[in-house]
Design a protein around this motif. Sequence first.
Motif, short mmCIF file in Angstrom:
data_model
loop_
_atom_site.label_atom_id
_atom_site.label_comp_id
_atom_site.label_asym_id
_atom_site.label_seq_id
_atom_site.Cartn_x
_atom_site.Cartn_y
_atom_site.Cartn_z
N LYS A 163 0.83 -1.21 0.00
CA LYS A 163 0.00 0.00 0.00
C LYS A 163 0.87 1.26 0.00
CE LYS A 163 -4.24 -1.88 1.43
NZ LYS A 163 -4.00 -2.97 0.48
N SER A 164 2.18 1.07 -0.02
CA SER A 164 3.07 2.24 0.01
C SER A 164 4.28 1.95 -0.87
CB SER A 164 3.53 2.51 1.45
OG SER A 164 4.33 1.44 1.89
N PHE A 165 5.04 3.00 -1.19
CA PHE A 165 6.26 2.81 -2.00
C PHE A 165 7.26 1.90 -1.28
CE2 PHE A 165 4.77 7.06 -3.56
CZ PHE A 165 4.52 6.69 -4.86
N PRO A 166 7.55 2.14 0.02
CA PRO A 166 8.53 1.25 0.68
C PRO A 166 8.10 -0.21 0.70
CG PRO A 166 8.02 3.12 2.10
CD PRO A 166 7.15 3.24 0.90
N GLU A 167 6.78 -0.43 0.90
CA GLU A 167 6.30 -1.83 0.94
C GLU A 167 6.53 -2.52 -0.40
OE1 GLU A 167 2.33 -3.08 2.50
OE2 GLU A 167 2.31 -0.99 3.21
N ASN A 168 6.19 -1.82 -1.49
CA ASN A 168 6.37 -2.43 -2.81
C ASN A 168 7.84 -2.62 -3.16
OD1 ASN A 168 3.78 -2.98 -3.63
ND2 ASN A 168 3.45 -0.96 -4.50
N LYS A 188 -3.09 11.78 -5.97
CA LYS A 188 -2.96 10.43 -6.54
C LYS A 188 -2.26 10.57 -7.89
CE LYS A 188 -7.00 8.55 -4.21
NZ LYS A 188 -8.07 9.45 -3.85
N PRO A 189 -1.88 9.57 -8.62
CA PRO A 189 -2.08 8.14 -8.35
C PRO A 189 -1.05 7.55 -7.37
CG PRO A 189 -1.09 8.42 -10.50
CD PRO A 189 -1.37 9.80 -9.98
N GLY A 190 0.03 8.24 -7.05
CA GLY A 190 0.98 7.74 -6.04
C GLY A 190 1.43 6.32 -6.32
N VAL A 191 1.17 5.46 -5.35
CA VAL A 191 1.67 4.08 -5.46
C VAL A 191 1.01 3.33 -6.64
CG1 VAL A 191 0.04 3.06 -3.83
CG2 VAL A 191 2.37 2.18 -3.95
N LEU A 192 -0.11 3.88 -7.13
CA LEU A 192 -0.80 3.24 -8.27
C LEU A 192 -0.43 3.88 -9.61
CD1 LEU A 192 -4.33 2.78 -6.65
CD2 LEU A 192 -2.56 1.05 -6.96
N SER A 193 0.72 4.57 -9.65
CA SER A 193 1.10 5.31 -10.87
C SER A 193 1.19 4.41 -12.11
CB SER A 193 2.44 6.01 -10.67
OG SER A 193 2.30 7.04 -9.72
N LYS A 194 1.70 3.20 -11.92
CA LYS A 194 1.86 2.29 -13.07
C LYS A 194 0.47 1.88 -13.59
CE LYS A 194 4.35 -1.93 -14.16
NZ LYS A 194 5.09 -3.03 -13.56
N ASN A 195 -0.42 1.47 -12.66
CA ASN A 195 -1.76 1.05 -13.06
C ASN A 195 -2.50 2.21 -13.72
OD1 ASN A 195 -0.70 -0.23 -10.73
ND2 ASN A 195 -2.56 -1.42 -10.57
N TYR A 196 -2.31 3.41 -13.19
CA TYR A 196 -3.00 4.58 -13.73
C TYR A 196 -2.59 4.81 -15.19
CZ TYR A 196 -5.10 9.21 -13.85
OH TYR A 196 -5.87 10.29 -14.19
N ALA A 236 15.55 -2.66 -5.02
CA ALA A 236 14.47 -2.37 -5.96
C ALA A 236 13.95 -0.97 -5.67
CB ALA A 236 13.36 -3.38 -5.80
N ASP A 237 13.38 -0.39 -6.71
CA ASP A 237 12.86 0.97 -6.62
C ASP A 237 11.36 0.91 -6.83
OD1 ASP A 237 11.68 2.73 -8.72
OD2 ASP A 237 13.45 3.96 -8.49
N ASP A 238 10.60 1.61 -5.99
CA ASP A 238 9.19 1.81 -6.31
C ASP A 238 8.93 3.31 -6.28
OD1 ASP A 238 6.80 0.18 -6.96
OD2 ASP A 238 5.92 1.48 -5.44
N SER A 239 8.37 3.79 -7.37
CA SER A 239 8.25 5.24 -7.54
C SER A 239 6.89 5.60 -8.09
CB SER A 239 9.26 5.75 -8.57
OG SER A 239 10.49 5.15 -8.41
N GLY A 240 6.59 6.87 -8.05
CA GLY A 240 5.36 7.32 -8.67
C GLY A 240 5.20 8.81 -8.54
#
Length: 192
Positions: free
Chosen positions: A45-50, A81-89, A68-72
């Motif tokens: 649910k967050s960048f660090p978690e992913n 938003k989309p924050g952590v959902l940037s890829k899906n968006y 690994a990097d998680d960004s948005g």
Amino acid sequence: MEKLLFFSQNCGKISEVQKLFKGLSINLISLKDLDIKNQPNETGKSFPENARIKSMFGYKHFNIPCFADDSGICVEALDWKPGVLSKNYLESFETNVDCLKNIINQVKQTGKKKALFKTSICLTLKENYHIVFEGKIEGEISSNIIGGGGFGYDPIFIPKGHNETFAEMSTYRKNLLSHRSIAISKLINFFS
Ligand code: IMP
């Protein structure tokens, strides 16, 4: 350390990160150098978690130190938003251009221009041993899609204090400012 794995297949991210590691005595490899069939589900649910899900997966799969990097992007006109959902968006539109145009329209309708990019990098050195490094950059959404470089949301993001989008900048210039380079610098400091 013999090898350090950057758990990514994203050519844009890999190119930025490789340039930041240039000249260091670390043998950096990415998923482009390895054979991998499965990818972990980014259910955090967050960048660090992913980021942690991905770095842990890479460490377990290849048994080498892995990050690994998680960004948005977080856009004021979209309630940050989309924050952590940037890829899906981005993928929910037919093309990237449709997505970027939609964001620009939302900004025009609301008058809210602010945006920021965030990155979390998770480094897994052994099982259940993770370290997270963060980076953030503030800026605003441009009024048009501008620039042919970069990737993802780069053509609509103008970092604060500048008048070009990330997509108009060379990787070198983006790396002087970006959320990812801030987080990677912390990672490199950790190793040195
Ligand atoms: P992920 O971290 O690979 O899950 O990426 C999330 C989404 O954000 C993807 O659609 C990327 O294209 C986008 N993104 C991540 N970092 C950047 C960046 O530095 N510039 C532009 N878009 C980015």
